[in-house]
Each structure stands twice: as C-alpha cells, then as structure tokens.
Design an enzyme around this catalytic site. Sequence first.
Site, PDB file in Angstrom:
ATOM      1  N   ASP A 186       0.861  -1.181   0.000  1.00  0.00           N
ATOM      2  CA  ASP A 186       0.000   0.000   0.000  1.00  0.00           C
ATOM      3  C   ASP A 186       0.893   1.225   0.000  1.00  0.00           C
ATOM      4  O   ASP A 186       2.004   1.194   0.526  1.00  0.00           O
ATOM      5  CB  ASP A 186      -0.912   0.021   1.223  1.00  0.00           C
ATOM      6  CG  ASP A 186      -1.962   1.115   1.102  1.00  0.00           C
ATOM      7  OD1 ASP A 186      -2.860   0.988   0.242  1.00  0.00           O
ATOM      8  OD2 ASP A 186      -1.861   2.117   1.839  1.00  0.00           O
ATOM      9  N   GLU A 213       0.765   5.711   0.407  1.00  0.00           N
ATOM     10  CA  GLU A 213       0.077   6.976   0.664  1.00  0.00           C
ATOM     11  C   GLU A 213       0.792   8.016  -0.175  1.00  0.00           C
ATOM     12  O   GLU A 213       2.027   8.014  -0.253  1.00  0.00           O
ATOM     13  CB  GLU A 213       0.106   7.334   2.152  1.00  0.00           C
ATOM     14  CG  GLU A 213      -0.545   6.308   3.063  1.00  0.00           C
ATOM     15  CD  GLU A 213      -1.988   5.973   2.739  1.00  0.00           C
ATOM     16  OE1 GLU A 213      -2.701   6.841   2.175  1.00  0.00           O
ATOM     17  OE2 GLU A 213      -2.415   4.850   3.049  1.00  0.00           O
ATOM     18  N   HIS A 256      -6.059   4.285   6.083  1.00  0.00           N
ATOM     19  CA  HIS A 256      -5.436   5.315   5.251  1.00  0.00           C
ATOM     20  C   HIS A 256      -4.027   5.662   5.703  1.00  0.00           C
ATOM     21  O   HIS A 256      -3.534   6.753   5.408  1.00  0.00           O
ATOM     22  CB  HIS A 256      -6.309   6.558   5.122  1.00  0.00           C
ATOM     23  CG  HIS A 256      -7.686   6.238   4.652  1.00  0.00           C
ATOM     24  ND1 HIS A 256      -7.930   5.658   3.422  1.00  0.00           N
ATOM     25  CD2 HIS A 256      -8.886   6.358   5.250  1.00  0.00           C
ATOM     26  CE1 HIS A 256      -9.233   5.457   3.291  1.00  0.00           C
ATOM     27  NE2 HIS A 256      -9.828   5.868   4.392  1.00  0.00           N
ATOM     28  N   HIS A 260      -4.819  10.919   4.970  1.00  0.00           N
ATOM     29  CA  HIS A 260      -3.784  10.112   5.633  1.00  0.00           C
ATOM     30  C   HIS A 260      -3.088  10.798   6.808  1.00  0.00           C
ATOM     31  O   HIS A 260      -2.437  10.129   7.609  1.00  0.00           O
ATOM     32  CB  HIS A 260      -2.748   9.586   4.642  1.00  0.00           C
ATOM     33  CG  HIS A 260      -2.130  10.610   3.749  1.00  0.00           C
ATOM     34  ND1 HIS A 260      -1.475  11.731   4.202  1.00  0.00           N
ATOM     35  CD2 HIS A 260      -2.072  10.655   2.390  1.00  0.00           C
ATOM     36  CE1 HIS A 260      -1.024  12.426   3.174  1.00  0.00           C
ATOM     37  NE2 HIS A 260      -1.386  11.803   2.071  1.00  0.00           N
TER      38      HIS A 260
END
Length: 169
Positions: free
Chosen positions: A9, A11, A151, A58
């Site tokens: 993942d 951000e 997030h 985030h």
Amino acid sequence: MFKEFCSIDVETSGLSYNRGDRVLEYAAVKFNTVDILEEKCTLINVPCIIHPDAQRVHGIDVSMLSRKPDPKTAWDDFLQFIDDSTLVAHNAKFDVNFIRMELNRFGKRFTNPIFCTLIQARKQFPHLENYRLETVATSVLGAIPSEYRLHRALDDARLVSHVWMKMNK
C-alpha cells in the site's frame, strides 16, 4: 508449506502520478495463507507539496518526512523486501502506477505478479454497496481491528493481507 504473498500500500501527495504527485509512504507485508510474517514500512523524504485533500485522508504532512530515507534508498529497500513475491493490493492499479513512476526515476522496475482485492471482491461479492477497502474488509472479516488506522500504509497493507487470506480460504 504455505504459499507466501506480499501485500502493498502507498500513501501519496495527491491522486495523479502523471501530474507529479509522489509516494510519501509505502508498506509491504509478507504473509502466507494463515498469518502475517514480516513487515516493512517507511515514510519517504520526497520534495513535494501535499494536496490538502490527501493530507486530510492520511494525516501525513511535510514535517513528518524531514528525517526519513531519501527516495532512492527507500525504493531500493522496497525492492529488496518484496523480492520476487506475489503482490496483493486493494485497487492495485493505483498503487502499482505510483510505485512504477517512483522506480522509473532511478531506472528500476519490478515484474512481480499482482493480485487486486478490489477486483476479486467485485466478483465474489457483487452485492456490496461499494468496494472501498473498509467496506470489503468489514464484509469479509466482520470488523476491522480497532487498533488499525485506515489510510496509513502499514495498517492498510495489513488489512489487505487479512482480507486476501479470508477471501482465498
């Protein structure tokens, strides 16, 4: 022997790698069919402006990046960690496009096989109201662990690994 995967993942500073948005944080979580095995996560000291909408999601701001690894070091570590793992991500196209853009800056690339929990969830659960990670995770797991902060890259990657394990039992 259980097959190993690596959930990933990122951000980002915004939604468009084509317009210069950058990866601020990545996470990679190695797991097998029953458990998480190893994790890697870092913020990255990238020179960029963080879009206010992205920051609201985030919570990452420029001050958090100042003493973190430079992009080349961070992405070399990422490639070493994922090695030749089969990757899993939610909305994999988004993460992979950003990662490829970052790696291209250093003449690097990766060719790992990639599975997408978003695509799989649409096939397995056509009744869901939407296919955000939170919705899919709640449907598949019953609840999202209370200690997870959605997030942020590491908790999202952890959640993807649990969703993948459950969806593929």
